[in-house]
Design a protein around this motif. Structure first.
Motif, PDB file in Angstrom:
ATOM      1  N   ARG A  17       0.823  -1.206   0.000  1.00  9.11           N
ATOM      2  CA  ARG A  17       0.000   0.000   0.000  1.00  9.11           C
ATOM      3  C   ARG A  17       0.859   1.260   0.000  1.00  9.11           C
ATOM      4  NH1 ARG A  17      -5.425   0.349   1.313  1.00  9.11           N
ATOM      5  NH2 ARG A  17      -4.936   2.492   0.827  1.00  9.11           N
ATOM      6  N   LEU A  18       1.992   1.240   0.704  1.00  7.24           N
ATOM      7  CA  LEU A  18       2.883   2.396   0.702  1.00  7.24           C
ATOM      8  C   LEU A  18       3.455   2.627  -0.695  1.00  7.24           C
ATOM      9  CD1 LEU A  18       4.254   4.594   2.388  1.00  7.24           C
ATOM     10  CD2 LEU A  18       6.102   2.980   2.803  1.00  7.24           C
ATOM     11  N   THR A  19       3.817   1.564  -1.380  1.00  4.55           N
ATOM     12  CA  THR A  19       4.281   1.691  -2.761  1.00  4.55           C
ATOM     13  C   THR A  19       3.187   2.261  -3.649  1.00  4.55           C
ATOM     14  OG1 THR A  19       5.709  -0.218  -2.414  1.00  4.55           O
ATOM     15  CG2 THR A  19       5.295   0.431  -4.692  1.00  4.55           C
ATOM     16  N   SER A  20       1.947   1.836  -3.413  1.00  2.26           N
ATOM     17  CA  SER A  20       0.817   2.351  -4.172  1.00  2.26           C
ATOM     18  C   SER A  20       0.630   3.851  -3.945  1.00  2.26           C
ATOM     19  CB  SER A  20      -0.452   1.598  -3.772  1.00  2.26           C
ATOM     20  OG  SER A  20      -1.586   2.221  -4.295  1.00  2.26           O
ATOM     21  N   VAL A  21       0.778   4.290  -2.710  1.00  2.00           N
ATOM     22  CA  VAL A  21       0.644   5.721  -2.410  1.00  2.00           C
ATOM     23  C   VAL A  21       1.734   6.529  -3.105  1.00  2.00           C
ATOM     24  CG1 VAL A  21       0.794   7.407  -0.536  1.00  2.00           C
ATOM     25  CG2 VAL A  21      -0.585   5.372  -0.242  1.00  2.00           C
ATOM     26  N   PHE A  22       2.969   6.042  -3.058  1.00  2.00           N
ATOM     27  CA  PHE A  22       4.060   6.748  -3.728  1.00  2.00           C
ATOM     28  C   PHE A  22       3.859   6.791  -5.242  1.00  2.00           C
ATOM     29  CE2 PHE A  22       6.978   5.825   0.013  1.00  2.00           C
ATOM     30  CZ  PHE A  22       6.878   7.125   0.486  1.00  2.00           C
ATOM     31  N   LEU A  23       3.371   5.705  -5.832  1.00  2.00           N
ATOM     32  CA  LEU A  23       3.131   5.705  -7.275  1.00  2.00           C
ATOM     33  C   LEU A  23       2.004   6.656  -7.655  1.00  2.00           C
ATOM     34  CD1 LEU A  23       3.588   1.982  -8.329  1.00  2.00           C
ATOM     35  CD2 LEU A  23       5.020   3.933  -8.899  1.00  2.00           C
ATOM     36  N   THR A  24       0.983   6.758  -6.826  1.00  2.00           N
ATOM     37  CA  THR A  24      -0.087   7.718  -7.094  1.00  2.00           C
ATOM     38  C   THR A  24       0.464   9.137  -7.047  1.00  2.00           C
ATOM     39  OG1 THR A  24      -1.698   6.211  -6.122  1.00  2.00           O
ATOM     40  CG2 THR A  24      -2.371   8.494  -6.377  1.00  2.00           C
ATOM     41  N   PHE A  25       1.341   9.409  -6.089  1.00  2.00           N
ATOM     42  CA  PHE A  25       1.973  10.720  -5.984  1.00  2.00           C
ATOM     43  C   PHE A  25       2.816  11.029  -7.216  1.00  2.00           C
ATOM     44  CE2 PHE A  25       5.709  13.157  -4.472  1.00  2.00           C
ATOM     45  CZ  PHE A  25       5.055  14.353  -4.187  1.00  2.00           C
ATOM     46  N   ILE A  26       3.614  10.062  -7.655  1.00  2.00           N
ATOM     47  CA  ILE A  26       4.458  10.263  -8.833  1.00  2.00           C
ATOM     48  C   ILE A  26       3.598  10.440 -10.083  1.00  2.00           C
ATOM     49  CG2 ILE A  26       6.138   9.121 -10.347  1.00  2.00           C
ATOM     50  CD1 ILE A  26       7.340   7.907  -7.778  1.00  2.00           C
ATOM     51  N   GLY A  27       2.531   9.650 -10.198  1.00  2.00           N
ATOM     52  CA  GLY A  27       1.627   9.799 -11.340  1.00  2.00           C
ATOM     53  C   GLY A  27       0.970  11.165 -11.374  1.00  2.00           C
ATOM     54  N   GLY A  28       0.619  11.701 -10.209  1.00  2.00           N
ATOM     55  CA  GLY A  28       0.047  13.045 -10.150  1.00  2.00           C
ATOM     56  C   GLY A  28       1.040  14.108 -10.579  1.00  2.00           C
ATOM     57  N   ILE A  29       2.295  13.929 -10.196  1.00  2.00           N
ATOM     58  CA  ILE A  29       3.329  14.878 -10.626  1.00  2.00           C
ATOM     59  C   ILE A  29       3.509  14.825 -12.143  1.00  2.00           C
ATOM     60  CG2 ILE A  29       5.811  15.342 -10.554  1.00  2.00           C
ATOM     61  CD1 ILE A  29       5.736  14.613  -7.601  1.00  2.00           C
ATOM     62  N   VAL A  30       3.533  13.615 -12.687  1.00  2.00           N
ATOM     63  CA  VAL A  30       3.681  13.476 -14.147  1.00  2.00           C
ATOM     64  C   VAL A  30       2.482  14.094 -14.863  1.00  2.00           C
ATOM     65  CG1 VAL A  30       3.804  11.803 -16.030  1.00  2.00           C
ATOM     66  CG2 VAL A  30       5.179  11.466 -13.991  1.00  2.00           C
TER      67      VAL A  30
END
Length: 70
Positions: A17-30
């Motif tokens: 879940r922590l990896t999922s949160v970080f990927l959502t954050f990175i996707g939002g930045i992109v």
């Protein structure tokens, strides 16, 4: 989420879940890179990252309930 992942290192669902949160954050930045003109590649890459993070959220929930196989 990060506190649980750090303190309980053997608890796999929290790390997923922590990896999922970080990927959502990175996707939002992109996605924010595309700006007002709506560039195709940042939108495609950002949405792909976010969709993958949603898949990781689903996998983390399955691990939490003990249903590792599909």
């Amino acid at each position: 989420m990060a506190a649980v992942a750090v303190t309980c290192r053997d608890f796999v669902p929290s790390r997923i879940r922590l990896t999922s949160v970080f990927l959502t954050f990175i996707g939002g930045i992109v996605l924010s890179i595309q700006g007002n003109e709506g560039a195709f590649w940042p939108a495609a890459i950002g949405n792909t990252i976010i969709i993958y993070s949603f898949c990781l959220t689903w996998i983390g929930a399955r691990y939490f309930y003990g249903k590792k196989e599909v």
